[in-house]
Every structure is written in C-alpha cells, then in structure tokens.
Enzyme design. Structure first.
Site, PDB file in Angstrom:
ATOM      1  N   HIS A   1      -3.400   5.940   3.511  1.00  0.00           N
ATOM      2  CA  HIS A   1      -4.418   5.078   2.701  1.00  0.00           C
ATOM      3  C   HIS A   1      -4.236   3.966   3.567  1.00  0.00           C
ATOM      4  O   HIS A   1      -4.749   2.605   4.301  1.00  0.00           O
ATOM      5  CB  HIS A   1      -4.331   5.145   1.433  1.00  0.00           C
ATOM      6  CG  HIS A   1      -4.855   3.711   1.240  1.00  0.00           C
ATOM      7  ND1 HIS A   1      -4.771   2.576   0.892  1.00  0.00           N
ATOM      8  CD2 HIS A   1      -6.925   3.524   0.492  1.00  0.00           C
ATOM      9  CE1 HIS A   1      -5.709   1.777   0.567  1.00  0.00           C
ATOM     10  NE2 HIS A   1      -6.931   1.941   0.132  1.00  0.00           N
TER      11      HIS A   1
ATOM     12  N   SER B   1     -10.497  -0.465  -0.452  1.00  0.00           N
ATOM     13  CA  SER B   1     -10.053  -0.913  -0.106  1.00  0.00           C
ATOM     14  C   SER B   1     -10.571  -1.370   1.692  1.00  0.00           C
ATOM     15  O   SER B   1      -9.669  -1.583   2.565  1.00  0.00           O
ATOM     16  CB  SER B   1      -9.274   0.198   0.384  1.00  0.00           C
ATOM     17  OG  SER B   1      -8.680   0.616  -0.925  1.00  0.00           O
TER      18      SER B   1
ATOM     19  N   ASP C   1       1.008  -0.992   0.302  1.00  0.00           N
ATOM     20  CA  ASP C   1      -0.280   0.175   0.108  1.00  0.00           C
ATOM     21  C   ASP C   1       1.268   1.507   0.720  1.00  0.00           C
ATOM     22  O   ASP C   1       1.748   0.935  -0.314  1.00  0.00           O
ATOM     23  CB  ASP C   1      -1.451  -0.260   0.969  1.00  0.00           C
ATOM     24  CG  ASP C   1      -2.263  -0.085   0.727  1.00  0.00           C
ATOM     25  OD1 ASP C   1      -1.837   1.708   0.563  1.00  0.00           O
ATOM     26  OD2 ASP C   1      -3.121   0.044   0.912  1.00  0.00           O
TER      27      ASP C   1
END
Length: 755
Positions: free
Chosen positions: A472, A670, A414
């Site tokens: 994120h 996600s 990520d």
C-alpha cells in the site's frame, strides 16, 4: 479501431467481470449506470474472450518502452457491496497508551549537520567550512528568545521501565533510577561544546530562502523537560499500583513529549487465540482483539482478569482513567490502509486501450509510458488528454514553471516502501526513513523498529481466500512522487522533484496506534528513533507534509490527536484519507481528527466515489478512483495507476499476459490523499516562504465547487443523509469545498504586480 483476433485465449473469468460491472446498479443514477454497465460489460466480454482488442492510435512513449516498464496488473478487486455496520476496530491485546496530566509543551531543539547549517553571516559559514565536515551531528535546546544552533553531546534515548507487582521495591527503584538518569541528562552541560551560532530575527528575514527553511525545520525538534520526566515518574508509580492490584507485570516506555506506552505481561501481553464472537483466530491475529466494547466489572475477580488478557486490558484502562493522574488512557488500536477493497474473488481488468496523453506541444508532458493512463493527474476537461475528474497537475507544471523541489519533504506514514521497485530504487526522490513497527509479530521482517523502511509485505492471514500483500505504501508514495518521473519508464508522480521519507508504521494485520503516534512525531522531527546500539537517530529530513492514508473506524483517539497537534504546531501539514466506510468522517480516524486536511475520494467524473466517507469534516475531494466504472472510455476500470509490485499482469500494447509487473490500479481515499500531499508539495516548492496556513488556503481556494448531485449517493446506501431537493432517492454526502484542481492556482505575482 477494432481488429479481429482468432487465437487469443480468455485468460480471466468473464462471468466475474460481468458481475462486477453490473454491480454499478447498486449505486446512484441506477438506470444510467445499468445502461453504461451493459455497454462496458459487452465490450469487456469481447476483449476478454479474445474476439476483439483495441488498436493503438499512436503513443510512441508507450510502444517504445520495455514491456516491464509498461506492464500493468490485470487482476483487480473491489468491495463496493460490503456492509459497514458490522465494522469494528481492533486493538493490540495488553497494550495501553497514556499521558500524565500537566505535561508542559516540549521545548524546541536545534540540530547542526555538515549538510544543513544555519549561520548568521558569511564569515561564520567560511569558518565552519574550514573546520571540516567530520564533526558529529548533535542536538541542544534552543532558547525561545533567540535562534541558535549549538553543538553538544547527543541526548540519551528514553528508557523503558519494568514493573513487577511481586517486587514492588525493586520496581520503584527502577522508576527512580530512570528518572534520575533523565534528569541528569536534561540538566547537564555539553562535555565539549564546539561552536555556537546565533541568528537574530533581523538576519532571519535577510537570510536566503534555503537557510530560512532550514531554520524552520530545525526548530521542530523537541527536548524533554524536567517537569515531564517527573510527571512520568509519578505516572509509573500509579501504573505499578494498578498492575499490582491484578497481579500482572508490565513494561512502560517513556517519551519526550509525555506519551507513555504500557505493555502488560513479560512479553507485552499474553496473547489469546479465541474471541467470543468470531471464534478461533489465526496465529497472525492471536495478539489482536476485536473491540466489542466490553466493560470491566465493578469488582473484577483477579483470576478472571489474569486468565483473560482482553479483560485485563479493559480493567487497567478503566482504573488508570479513574486515578485522575492522566490526561488520557486508551487502548492501542489497530489502523488499516485505506484501499477500498477486501479479499474476495478476482475481478479482471479490461484489456488495454491507450490514447495519446500529449495535449499541446507547449504543455509539459512526462515521457513515462503509462502517463496517458493516469487520468487523475490530467487537466480537468472533456478534450483529448483531459478528464472531468482530473486534478490539473499538468497545467500547474506548465504554467507555474515547477514540478517540485528536493528541498520539500513529504513523509509517508504507511506500510513502508518497496525499495527494490525498478521505478523507485534509482529514484533521486527517496530519503532515509524508519521502520516504526515495534511488534515483531506484526513486523513481518524478523525484528522490531530499525532503520529499514522496506515493505516486506503485510499479508495478515494466508488462509483467507484471495488475500495478498498490499504494498500500500508504495502505491501511495508513487502518486506523490517516489517514482522517478520523466525517466521513460512506468508512471509519473504528482511532484517530480520532492523528497519522500518512508516511515513504516503498518505491518502484518495493520498498525498499532502507539507506533503511528511515534511515526508522526519522528517524521516531523520531534522525537528520535533508536538504533541497534541504543543511540538516538533523528529524522535528518523533517517533514513539511505528512501523508496518512490510514484509517480506524473510531472517533479520533486522544493520543493520535496529541501527536497530530504536536507536529502541526510546528508548521507541518498533515493530510489524511477520509476513510472508505461510506459513513460520516467524524466516526473515522485520522480523517475525523482536528488539524488535518481530510480528503474524500472522487471518480473520473469528478463525483464522490461510492465507498468514500463524507461530511463536514472533509476539506477537499481528490481523485481516488472507482474500479466499477470506465467513464473515460479507455476500456479499463477508472482506478488510480501507481507503483506497486503485482502478479497476473498484461502488456497494455499487445494485451498479452505478463507474469509479474510493477504498476497497478487501485481505488480508495488512500489514493485521494496523496494527490493533495503532492499538490501541497508543489505549492511549497513554488512558494517556499509560505507557511502551512497560507499553503492550505491556496490549495482550498483552487477547487472546482461541486453540485449537490456530484456529492450524492443512493439514500438506501447512506442512511441518515439528507435527500436532495427534486431527487428524493438521492442523498447529499458533503465532500469538502470542491474538487482539487491545480489549474486554478493563480500564477505568482511578478515584481511589477502582474500575474
């Protein structure tokens, strides 16, 4: 219970809240949702204007926590009304991924370290202990007919070869030199072998669980073969000929598993700041291009190709494919995180209301103050402390007697991890990771690949209104278990005790396909990284599970499928977000790739979220959230709450504004994927001897089947889908075998055969 407040100012824009909430009417069940939107909008307007605030009815953990341990982001953004038809992928200009044909499978590699030794007998273990712990960690090929760990000198890092069309002889010499060097390294014997430990299949069966698990992880490592080296040598010659045709130079990076990356130009490709359709780009996007699917002309003019790096990329890809030398050749696509939002005006989060998360005295309930707001982990139901969209984690913790194990490793490929996050920096669950972002222009940290997996932010273009760093990876990893759970601060994770390996592959403006491919292989323990001195650095904690909450609006690239296959063949489970484009998952990667667990997103009702991809490629539905709804009636949008540094926050006890905080609601596939990764980590902790197929079968058997209406949406919003019988305006969006529900996992059988 409500009480009057006469002085609290409205610190967020009320009109925007109303507009966002009324946007629900664009989704399914329009009449019902409009009515619910009006009710929720009225309540939100009262709260935001300062007329009312919800009185707490008793949550000691929340009320007693420090403000910074409970403050939540109060600014939310979503993109429920964006169009997906115009979505086009981007690629890195001048970067091409290729793999020569007939590359043999990589050979297994074994590793022995002072902390992780797999031995055949106790006497050998005692002998090694006496030798001391100062011996270096080293690698060697492991024969396929027996299991052995041999100490040898480390292998050399794979080289890069400069290809200069103006110095053909020199380039060929460089190719030959690199090939000869690798062949010598592949065939050489260890300079000073210290110990060899053999383990027969019989003793493997009798070995302790932790030793067997160590053997499985060690066997994942790979070593390059001579045939692979020679295939890459021949491919380099073809690449040189192709570059010479257009008079451009380049650099080729070789790989243990055959995948090669070519960078056109001396600096990895001459960037362009102009795109014919989108106009001038910002400096942050000058090295990327939208994939308009242009074709290289039959007889391209050399000057045209040299002056247009995008055309040069297309022509070289075309010629390399036509050479017949390669299994695949493709552009280096740019992946994005799968938050279901795009930059747009701020939408305020509602003021707080908290219910008591403790269900019964006998159930395991973490003391993290924000636990009661994490509906997505709660038991599935309609009672107090339950949610119809909950994934049943609390029931699993209680009945199965485990909250995870530090022997289980989940790699998160990520944006990296905020290492200074207060709920993460002291967490025992974080293992050493790696930064795989190769392009400093995308790295945002001043360099390329290194051992620092910290997330410095990924803001692409500051000129875009409301754009911000996403952090994120921190949100995703927090859901899995990066945050310290049951520590009286912040949120809980799905697996309290799990080893998280952060692998940074996305940076500013996204992540290159080539970096993601290497990140997957490094996470699985198949290839090494390279430190500043040029030494090989292997992942000391090869993953049992790899989480990919990333996406590309494109069919699964061949090189990505190759990387996924290489780790799944060694027993790693790959979990992927299905994507947020509201389209069939087959058009998305990695959710549409083979050999992944593809996860669609559900809301707090347990229904598929409006933004989620769908289709037969989806395996399971898991909580992803929907920021436009408040189905649990707590006065907040139903996002997934996890770790992430944020600004413009509020205290959920007093409702007062807080400048900075470390927890936020988000929505997206996600957010759904890490719930599945955490669930698999729990199952692996419970049954460490279970292989990947057994774990996945257990997971998919423990789901709540969905009715057609629960996997549906307005036909107008999802063209090409099938209308539901009796509801012609609603269309079916297949969302897997059912909703993740760990409460349905049977307890382990006892020795006497009971449950």
């Amino acid at each position: 219970m409500l009480r009057k407040l006469t002085s609290k100012p409205a610190r967020l824009v009320v009109g925007t809240a109303m507009a966002s909430l009324l946007a629900l009417s664009a989704c399914d069940q329009q009449d019902t949702r409009l009515e619910r939107a009006r009710d929720l909008a009225d309540a939100t307007l009262d709260q935001l204007s300062g007329r009312t605030i919800v009185e707490q009815d008793g949550t000691p953990a929340l009320e007693s926590a420090d403000v910074m341990d409970r403050a939540i982001a109060g600014t939310l953004r979503n993109d429920m009304n964006f169009e997906t038809a115009s979505e086009q992928p981007m690629f890195a200009i001048g970067s091409i991924i290729a793999k020569p044909k007939d590359i043999p499978p990589a050979e297994p590699m074994a590793l022995e370290t002072e902390d992780d030794v797999f031995l055949a007998d106790p006497e050998a273990l005692a002998e090694t202990a006496e030798e001391g712990a100062d011996a270096p960690a080293v690698v060697a090929p492991a024969p396929s007919t027996s299991r052995s760990l041999t100490l040898v000198e480390p292998a050399r890092v794979m080289p890069k070869v400069k290809l200069d069309p103006n110095a053909r002889s020199k380039s060929l010499n460089e190719i030959d030199k690199a090939t000869e060097e690798l062949e010598r390294a592949a065939e050489s014997e260890p300079a000073a072998p210290q110990q060899t430990r053999s383990l027969s299949p019989r003793s493997l069966e009798a070995a302790p669980v932790q030793e067997k698990e160590a053997a499985r992880k060690l066997a994942r490592r790979s070593v390059i073969s001579k045939d692979a080296i020679r295939a890459q040598r021949d491919a380099n010659s073809v690449m040189l000929d192709t570059l010479s045709k257009y008079g451009v130079g380049g650099e080729v990076a070789m790989s243990r598993e055959g995948q090669m990356v070519i960078q056109i130009g001396d600096d990895g490709g001459s960037p362009t700041r102009f795109d014919a359709q989108s106009g001038p780009k910002s400096a942050f996007q000058s090295f990327l291009a939208i994939d308009h699917k242009i074709e290289c002309p039959e007889d391209p003019d050399m000057m045209t190709v040299q002056s247009n790096p995008v055309m040069a990329t297309e022509c070289i890809v075309k010629d390399l494919r036509a050479s017949g030398q390669f299994e695949y050749v493709e552009k280096d696509y740019i992946f994005e995180n799968q938050f279901a939002r795009k930059p747009r005006p701020d939408t305020p989060g509602a003021s707080p209301d908290v219910t008591n998360g403790t269900i019964t005295e006998t159930e395991i309930t973490p003391n993290d103050p924000l636990w009661a707001l994490q509906w997505h982990f709660q038991n599935n139901g309609t009672g107090e402390g339950e949610s119809t969209g909950g994934a049943g984690f609390q029931d699993f913790w209680t009945r199965q007697g485990t909250e995870g194990s530090p022997d289980i490793v989940v790699a998160v490929v990520d944006t990296g991890l905020q290492m200074n996050h207060p709920d993460i920096k002291n967490s025992p669950n974080i293992a050493s990771g790696w930064d795989m972002v190769s392009d400093p222009r995308m790295g945002n940290d001043g360099d390329g690949r290194d051992s620092d997996a910290n997330d410095p932010g990924d803001l692409c273009d500051p000129s875009v209104p409301y754009a911000a760093d996403t952090f994120h990876g921190t949100h995703v990893a927090g859901t899995i278990g990066a945050a310290a759970t049951n520590n009286g601060a912040g949120v809980a994770g799905g697996a309290w005790n799990v080893k998280i390996v952060p692998v940074r592959a996305l940076g500013k403006c996204g992540g290159r396909l080539s970096d993601i491919n290497d990140a997957i292989r490094w996470a699985g323990g198949l290839i090494p990284a390279e430190d500043e001195e040029g030494n090989e650095v292997w992942n000391d904690n090869p993953a049992d599970i790899i989480n990919l909450s990333i996406g590309l609006f494109e069919y699964c690239p061949a090189s990505l499928q190759d990387a996924i296959d290489s780790v799944t063949e060694r027993g790693v489970i790959v979990v992927s977000a299905a994507g947020n484009a509201r389209v069939a998952t087959q058009f998305y990667a990695p959710g549409g790739c083979a050999n992944v667990i593809s996860v669609a997103a559900g809301d707090a009702r347990g229904q598929i979220a409006p933004y989620s991809n769908f289709g037969p490629e989806v395996d399971i539905l898991a909580p992803g959230g929907d920021l436009t709804r408040d189905d649990n009636g707590d006065g907040r949008p139903d996002g997934v709450l996890s770790t992430k540094a944020s600004t413009n926050c509020y205290d959920p006890v007093t409702g007062e504004g807080v400048e900075n905080c470390f927890y936020a609601y988000e929505q997206g596939t996600s957010m759904a994927a890490p719930h599945v990764s955490a669930a698999l980590a729990l199952l692996k902790a419970r049954d460490p001897d279970a292989d990947s197929d057994e774990l996945v079968a257990t997971l998919l058997a423990a789901v709540d089947p969905r009715e057609p209406q629960q996997c549906a949406g307005s036909c107008a919003l999802y063209p090409g889908t099938t209308p539901i019988e009796g509801s012609p305006e609603m269309c079916l969006r297949p969302c897997g075998q059912g909703l993740l529900n760990l409460a349905k996992v049977p307890e382990r059988a006892t020795a006497g055969g009971g449950q």
